[in-house]
Write an enzyme that holds these catalytic residues in place. Structure first.
Site, mmCIF file in Angstrom:
data_model
loop_
_atom_site.group_PDB
_atom_site.id
_atom_site.type_symbol
_atom_site.label_atom_id
_atom_site.label_comp_id
_atom_site.label_asym_id
_atom_site.label_seq_id
_atom_site.Cartn_x
_atom_site.Cartn_y
_atom_site.Cartn_z
ATOM 1 N N HIS A 62 -2.444 34.544 48.253
ATOM 2 C CA HIS A 62 -2.884 35.845 48.052
ATOM 3 C C HIS A 62 -4.303 35.764 48.788
ATOM 4 O O HIS A 62 -4.567 34.581 49.500
ATOM 5 C CB HIS A 62 -3.227 36.258 46.655
ATOM 6 C CG HIS A 62 -4.156 35.223 46.013
ATOM 7 N ND1 HIS A 62 -3.616 34.450 44.945
ATOM 8 C CD2 HIS A 62 -5.465 35.076 46.131
ATOM 9 C CE1 HIS A 62 -4.664 33.728 44.480
ATOM 10 N NE2 HIS A 62 -5.829 33.955 45.005
HETATM 11 P P1 TYD Z 1 -3.649 33.721 40.331
HETATM 12 O O1 TYD Z 1 -5.119 33.849 40.864
HETATM 13 O O2 TYD Z 1 -2.737 34.523 40.823
HETATM 14 O O3 TYD Z 1 -3.325 32.198 40.409
HETATM 15 P P2 TYD Z 1 -3.112 31.089 41.620
HETATM 16 O O4 TYD Z 1 -4.025 31.606 42.778
HETATM 17 O O5 TYD Z 1 -3.486 29.869 41.186
HETATM 18 O O6 TYD Z 1 -1.727 31.053 41.813
HETATM 19 O O7 TYD Z 1 -3.730 34.081 38.850
HETATM 20 C C1 TYD Z 1 -2.613 33.667 38.043
HETATM 21 C C2 TYD Z 1 -2.831 34.557 36.564
HETATM 22 O O8 TYD Z 1 -3.809 33.940 35.905
HETATM 23 C C3 TYD Z 1 -2.788 35.769 36.866
HETATM 24 O O9 TYD Z 1 -1.955 36.478 36.013
HETATM 25 C C4 TYD Z 1 -4.166 36.428 36.657
HETATM 26 C C5 TYD Z 1 -4.777 35.357 35.717
HETATM 27 N N1 TYD Z 1 -6.178 34.906 35.750
HETATM 28 C C6 TYD Z 1 -6.977 35.204 35.115
HETATM 29 O O10 TYD Z 1 -6.573 35.998 33.952
HETATM 30 N N2 TYD Z 1 -8.184 35.097 35.208
HETATM 31 C C7 TYD Z 1 -8.770 34.409 36.407
HETATM 32 O O11 TYD Z 1 -9.801 34.043 36.547
HETATM 33 C C8 TYD Z 1 -7.755 33.909 37.274
HETATM 34 C C9 TYD Z 1 -8.189 32.920 38.515
HETATM 35 C C10 TYD Z 1 -6.449 34.047 37.061
#
Ligand code: TYD
Length: 138
Positions: free
Chosen positions: A55
């Site tokens: 992302h």
């Molecule tokens: P995401 O940022 O998509 O993870 P990565 O980049 O590590 O693959 O986040 C994964 C999940 O965690 C998503 O459902 C949202 C949640 N999340 C939070 O609730 N708060 C946060 O600060 C972060 C980074 C993620």
């Protein structure tokens, strides 16, 4: 923040205080890094072969640290891709907004520590690559 490039992202060497008892590395909000830290999170227990990220953020700035172990961060501005390997707890990758990132090749036991400029806000995410490319052209 859509005109940023991967060249705006850099690996910084953070202060390391060495002693016979072990090392300590200190990061101070707005001193060590060029933004105010409003959120800290960390990824751990990542299964082998798994990929994270996938992302971009519209406004969020981040400092990514391999607090333990190693992993690769693939940065992509829609034109140029750069792969950065993080494998030292005193190295931090500053990621500017508007960069697609993927994290992969996690070593066993790796901990990915992230210091972020803003609290969690799903509105700041672009999770679709085609949408990201279109947004970069605005
Ligand atoms: P995401 O940022 O998509 O993870 P990565 O980049 O590590 O693959 O986040 C994964 C999940 O965690 C998503 O459902 C949202 C949640 N999340 C939070 O609730 N708060 C946060 O600060 C972060 C980074 C993620």
């Amino acid at each position: 923040m859509n005109r940023t490039t991967v060249y705006g992202c850099s690996v910084m060497e953070i202060d390391k205080h060495h002693s016979d008892l072990g090392n300590i590395t200190v990061i101070e909000s707005q001193e060590t890094i060029p933004f105010e830290v409003n959120r800290i999170y960390y990824l751990y227990d990542i299964p082998g072969g798994e990929e994270r990220g996938g992302h971009a953020h519209k406004e969020l700035r981040q400092l990514i640290v391999a607090a333990s172990g190693s992993f690769d961060v693939v940065l992509d501005d829609g034109n140029v891709k750069r792969t950065i390997t993080l494998n030292r707890p005193y190295h931090g990758l500053l990621v500017v907004p508007g960069i697609w990132r993927e994290l992969n090749d996690f070593s066993s036991g790796a901990i990915c520590l992230v210091l972020a400029s803003h609290k969690y806000d799903e509105v700041d995410y672009i999770r679709n690559y085609d949408e990201f490319i279109n947004w970069k052209k605005i």
